[in-house]
Design an enzyme around this catalytic site. Structure first.
Site, PDB file in Angstrom:
ATOM      1  N   ASP A 170       0.832  -1.209   0.000  1.00 23.33           N
ATOM      2  CA  ASP A 170       0.000   0.000   0.000  1.00 23.33           C
ATOM      3  C   ASP A 170       0.866   1.258   0.000  1.00 23.33           C
ATOM      4  OD1 ASP A 170      -2.372   1.381  -0.036  1.00 23.33           O
ATOM      5  OD2 ASP A 170      -2.732   1.218   2.132  1.00 23.33           O
TER       6      ASP A 170
ATOM      7  N   HIS B 266       2.221   3.446  -9.267  1.00 20.88           N
ATOM      8  CA  HIS B 266       2.051   1.999  -9.460  1.00 20.88           C
ATOM      9  C   HIS B 266       3.261   1.403 -10.181  1.00 20.88           C
ATOM     10  CE1 HIS B 266      -1.826   2.134  -7.714  1.00 20.88           C
ATOM     11  NE2 HIS B 266      -2.443   2.726  -8.721  1.00 20.88           N
TER      12      HIS B 266
ATOM     13  N   LEU C 231      10.963 -20.418  -4.623  1.00 26.96           N
ATOM     14  CA  LEU C 231       9.977 -19.566  -3.944  1.00 26.96           C
ATOM     15  C   LEU C 231       8.664 -19.692  -4.699  1.00 26.96           C
ATOM     16  CD1 LEU C 231       9.331 -17.073  -1.971  1.00 26.96           C
ATOM     17  CD2 LEU C 231       9.843 -15.648  -3.962  1.00 26.96           C
TER      18      LEU C 231
HETATM   19  C1  IPE Z   1      -5.360  -2.804  -0.173  1.00 26.99           C
HETATM   20  O1  IPE Z   1      -5.054  -1.472  -0.359  1.00 26.99           O
HETATM   21  C2  IPE Z   1      -5.319  -3.547  -1.470  1.00 26.99           C
HETATM   22  C3  IPE Z   1      -4.000  -3.659  -2.100  1.00 26.99           C
HETATM   23  C4  IPE Z   1      -2.867  -3.254  -1.594  1.00 26.99           C
HETATM   24  C5  IPE Z   1      -4.001  -4.295  -3.379  1.00 26.99           C
HETATM   25  P1  IPE Z   1      -6.179  -0.361  -0.579  1.00 26.99           P
HETATM   26  O2  IPE Z   1      -5.487   0.944  -0.582  1.00 26.99           O
HETATM   27  O3  IPE Z   1      -6.988  -0.704  -1.769  1.00 26.99           O
HETATM   28  O4  IPE Z   1      -7.083  -0.555   0.721  1.00 26.99           O
HETATM   29  P2  IPE Z   1      -8.008   0.487   1.492  1.00 26.99           P
HETATM   30  O5  IPE Z   1      -9.058   0.924   0.513  1.00 26.99           O
HETATM   31  O6  IPE Z   1      -7.142   1.617   1.924  1.00 26.99           O
HETATM   32  O7  IPE Z   1      -8.568  -0.275   2.666  1.00 26.99           O
HETATM   33  C1  IPE Z   2      -1.621   0.267  -3.346  1.00 23.32           C
HETATM   34  O1  IPE Z   2      -1.433   1.634  -3.420  1.00 23.32           O
HETATM   35  C2  IPE Z   2      -1.738  -0.360  -4.712  1.00 23.32           C
HETATM   36  C3  IPE Z   2      -3.098  -0.811  -5.039  1.00 23.32           C
HETATM   37  C4  IPE Z   2      -4.122  -0.794  -4.238  1.00 23.32           C
HETATM   38  C5  IPE Z   2      -3.283  -1.321  -6.386  1.00 23.32           C
HETATM   39  P1  IPE Z   2      -2.629   2.661  -3.370  1.00 23.32           P
HETATM   40  O2  IPE Z   2      -3.002   3.029  -4.770  1.00 23.32           O
HETATM   41  O3  IPE Z   2      -3.736   2.164  -2.529  1.00 23.32           O
HETATM   42  O4  IPE Z   2      -1.914   3.899  -2.678  1.00 23.32           O
HETATM   43  P2  IPE Z   2      -2.542   4.927  -1.628  1.00 23.32           P
HETATM   44  O5  IPE Z   2      -3.157   4.148  -0.515  1.00 23.32           O
HETATM   45  O6  IPE Z   2      -3.554   5.722  -2.385  1.00 23.32           O
HETATM   46  O7  IPE Z   2      -1.378   5.751  -1.188  1.00 23.32           O
HETATM   47 MG    MG Z   3      -4.171   2.368  -0.540  1.00 23.23          MG
END
Ligand code: IPE
Ligand code: IPE
Ligand code: MG
Length: 248
Positions: free
Chosen positions: A28, A45, A139
């Protein structure tokens, strides 16, 4: 705190190191990383995809046998059409061009999640990557794509109900282990450690059944900044008082 689970870890070098057998990561913080730098979300990303390579390297160096990465949740379909398209094309690119590198590292790539929601092009790449790496042994990398733990448990319950209706099983005799066999995660051991980056402290529908006894670690680092040293540090904090040696 001691865990009732046994055989939860493997030893990389029997007397030298105790490492979790299965590490699962909620990757995240890509969006916040990008915003802090005045970059587009997709740039975040893209940088996150590079962090995946470093994380895999960290897992291999540490002797971890299973690494599950939460790359796209069932809820992530609700992001803007543009972001979903960017994420899926990034996935397609990595599966098409970077799986050879995993193969060279003797990594077996496998997937959990509702893959039927992806287009046939991406599903083809997923299948190809799985087949190419199926015999690898160093792995097992499990990519959670379009994954939600509630979704997986709901499907399990539906399939159990169907099997009971058809007289194939007696649901009243079912054990927790039997239930677990209906989950997509059934080929893998439960995670010993779940890590979430970006400072958020929640599971966001990740491995809810499987995490019953997992250690949880929340790191303040944004996912695109994650590297091998973070992985190595996670291994150091893994509480060895809580582990049972596989061959003990
Ligand atoms: C969780 O992150 C999902 C992934 C890392 C793929 P999100 O950013 O989508 O989760 P929430 O919405 O903050 O709970
Ligand atoms: C996690 O990063 C990646 C995915 C959920 C695909 P986010 O896109 O949720 O990044 P934040 O939480 O907005 O910083
Ligand atoms: Mg996020």
């Amino acid at each position: 705190m001691s865990s009732p689970r046994s055989s939860s870890v493997a030893t990389a070098e029997p007397e030298l190191a105790i490492v979790p057998r299965h590490v699962a990561v909620i990757m995240d913080g890509n969006g916040r990383w990008a915003r802090a730098r005045g970059k587009s979300v997709i740039a975040g990303h893209r940088a996150g995809a590079e962090a995946v390579r470093r994380c895999v390297k960290g897992a291999i160096l540490s002797g971890v046998r299973y690494l599950t990465l939460y790359a796209f949740s069932s809820e992530n379909w609700q992001r803007t059409a543009e972001e979903v398209a960017d994420l899926t094309s990034l996935l397609r690119f990595y599966l098409r061009h970077k799986v050879a590198e995993l193969h060279e590292q003797n990594v077996r790539l496998t997937f959990i999640g509702d893959l039927s929601r992806f287009d046939s092009g991406l599903r083809g790449e997923i299948e190809r990557a799985g087949k190419l790496t199926a015999q690898n042994t160093r792995l097992t990398l499990v990519l959670a794509l379009s994954y939600g733990a509630r979704d997986d448990m709901l499907r399990a319950a539906q399939n159990i109900a169907l099997a009971a209706r058809d007289g194939e099983i007696d649901p009243t005799m079912m054990s927790e282990q039997d239930f677990g066999r209906y989950l997509q995660t059934s080929p893998f051991p439960d995670p010993d450690l779940i890590v979430r980056t970006s400072g958020e402290r929640r599971l966001s529908n990740f491995l809810l059944w499987e995490s019953a006894y997992a250690e949880l670690s929340f790191l303040d680092v944004m996912w695109p900044d994650f590297d091998e040293t973070h992985f190595a540090a996670l291994m150091l904090i893994f509480p060895d008082v809580n582990v049972v040696l596989e061959n003990a």
